[in-house]
Design a protein around this motif. Structure first.
Motif, mmCIF file in Angstrom:
data_model
loop_
_atom_site.group_PDB
_atom_site.id
_atom_site.type_symbol
_atom_site.label_atom_id
_atom_site.label_comp_id
_atom_site.label_asym_id
_atom_site.label_seq_id
_atom_site.Cartn_x
_atom_site.Cartn_y
_atom_site.Cartn_z
ATOM 1 N N UNK A 1 0.912 -1.184 -0.044
ATOM 2 C CA UNK A 1 0.069 0.310 0.317
ATOM 3 C C UNK A 1 0.861 0.533 -0.093
ATOM 4 N N UNK A 2 0.111 2.585 -0.643
ATOM 5 C CA UNK A 2 1.254 3.499 -0.360
ATOM 6 C C UNK A 2 0.869 4.022 1.007
ATOM 7 N N UNK A 3 2.110 4.535 1.161
ATOM 8 C CA UNK A 3 2.008 5.036 2.802
ATOM 9 C C UNK A 3 1.967 6.462 2.794
ATOM 10 N N UNK A 4 2.720 7.051 2.065
ATOM 11 C CA UNK A 4 2.023 8.906 2.086
ATOM 12 C C UNK A 4 2.190 9.282 0.312
ATOM 13 N N UNK A 5 1.658 10.589 0.585
ATOM 14 C CA UNK A 5 1.281 10.947 -1.339
ATOM 15 C C UNK A 5 2.208 12.311 -0.956
ATOM 16 N N UNK B 1 4.577 19.302 -0.435
ATOM 17 C CA UNK B 1 3.106 18.781 1.045
ATOM 18 C C UNK B 1 3.723 17.060 0.741
ATOM 19 N N UNK B 2 4.365 17.006 2.307
ATOM 20 C CA UNK B 2 4.057 15.614 2.317
ATOM 21 C C UNK B 2 2.790 15.169 3.327
ATOM 22 N N UNK C 1 -5.467 14.999 9.769
ATOM 23 C CA UNK C 1 -3.914 14.256 9.035
ATOM 24 C C UNK C 1 -2.950 14.897 9.074
ATOM 25 N N UNK C 2 -1.982 13.823 9.363
ATOM 26 C CA UNK C 2 -0.782 14.212 9.356
ATOM 27 C C UNK C 2 0.083 14.483 7.960
ATOM 28 N N UNK C 3 0.303 15.530 7.954
ATOM 29 C CA UNK C 3 1.356 16.203 6.565
ATOM 30 C C UNK C 3 2.114 17.552 7.502
#
Length: 366
Positions: free
Chosen positions: A71-75, A167-168, A128-130
């Protein structure tokens, strides 16, 4: 204003790979920043303050409960104001930080999430966690036309204001119960175009900026729909077929020159069928470029000025520099700087709108 969700397969498989730790991305982003000017190395920020690279990586990497190895962990997201927009806010980093937070609120609001009982679930930026960081420069890449022609050297800085925000954001909300995937194929769940448009609205409102696309009358619905048809097609080219940014930029420029004619849109869709079979990573071939360039204009658009008199001509206004989808990157078309086109377009629209009988019922907010 250009808002983008990075595709790791196309925009840097190593640096932006999001299947594992965000450490590699953190290292890449940190290298682009001036750590000497940043107190204690806290180059990342969000609404809770400023953070070091290690703090960012730890927060992103520990917010993965419920995700599998594949799975994708972040974008990775990018916000690129145009040079005119940056000039309007005097390239102020404080304003850019505040704007970024609002864009992340827009990000959450753009997701359509259904609870178990069928009701819609609302999230906010606080869920969110960003982390974000501001970069002030861009450099020419090796595959840029300017580098290939010898006009510029690889790694050479681009001229003018080039400030943009990386942005992460974690693929999971803070509770680690909800997966938020902005690259989903389900446009009813998340639409990148809708998020981009909302961010433009936010910039206009937050900073009193008169962008060329604030509102248009009903007379322009048909023209606006033509523009959006091309944009949807290009989004598919970019995301599914891997068409390079340079080709997308050139196609947009050609669309403006061709008045978004029916024949141009038809040829573009036919090219889309061809790209579906062979992919688009190598860009369009000479025959495809020639086909687009030789598209026939609409007879109606040729006589639009005479037919409508003082009525508002959206397509004509696009010719004055309406390139909001690519923001700062679209300020360069075929190596020519288009500095000031946004301001010119805004002035053009204001003059034209003065000749229109305004009606609230006829306004289209975009």
């Amino acid at each position: 204003m250009y808002s983008k969700v990075i595709n790791p397969e196309k925009d840097g498989r190593i640096a932006f790979n999001n299947k594992g730790s965000s450490a590699r991305l953190g290292n890449y982003l940190e290298k682009e920043l001036d750590l000497v000017k940043t107190p204690h190395g806290k180059v990342f920020f969000n609404n809770d303050g400023h953070f070091t690279k290690d703090e960012m990586v730890k927060s992103i990497d520990t917010n993965v409960k419920g995700l599998t190895a594949d799975d994708d962990k972040f974008y990775s997201l990018v916000l690129s104001p145009s040079q005119a927009e940056l000039e309007h806010i005097k390239n102020d980093p404080q304003k850019l930080r505040a704007f970024t937070a609002e864009c992340m609120e827009n990000y959450t609001q753009n997701f359509v999430l259904k609870a178990k009982d069928g009701s819609l679930k609302k999230l906010s930026e606080k869920d969110l966690v960003w982390f974000a960081n501001i970069e002030y420069d861009r450099t020419f890449k090796g595959d840029a036309d300017e580098v290939k022609s010898g006009e510029k050297k690889q790694g050479e800085r681009k001229e003018g204001l080039q400030t943009h925000i990386h942005i992460t954001v974690s693929a999971r909300d803070k509770s680690m119960k909800i997966t938020l995937n902005p690259r989903t194929k389900d446009k009813l769940r998340f639409s990148i175009i809708a998020w981009s448009e909302k961010n433009q609205q936010t910039f206009d409102t937050q900073f009193g900026y008169d962008s060329p696309k604030k509102s248009f009358t009903n007379q322009s619905k048909e023209a606006w729909n033509k523009v959006m048809s091309v944009e949807r097609t290009l989004t598919t080219f970019e995301q599914k077929y891997g068409l390079p940014d340079a080709d997308c930029i050139k196609i947009r420029s050609m669309a403006v020159a061709q008045d978004y004619s029916q024949d141009f849109r038809k040829n573009l869709k036919e090219i889309g069928k061809e790209l579906k079979k062979v992919g688009g990573k190598n860009g369009l071939n000479s025959e495809q470029w020639e086909r687009l360039g030789n598209s026939n204009p609409d007879e109606r658009s040729q006589n639009m000025e005479q037919e409508k008199g003082n009525s508002f001509d959206l397509v004509g206004s696009f010719k004055q520099g309406f390139h909001f989808f690519k923001g700062a990157e679209l300020a360069e078309t075929e190596g020519k700087e288009l500095n000031g086109t946004f301001r010119k377009a805004g002035n053009h629209l204001r003059k034209r709108l003065q000749n229109i009988q305004k009606s609230t019922d006829n306004d289209i907010s975009i």
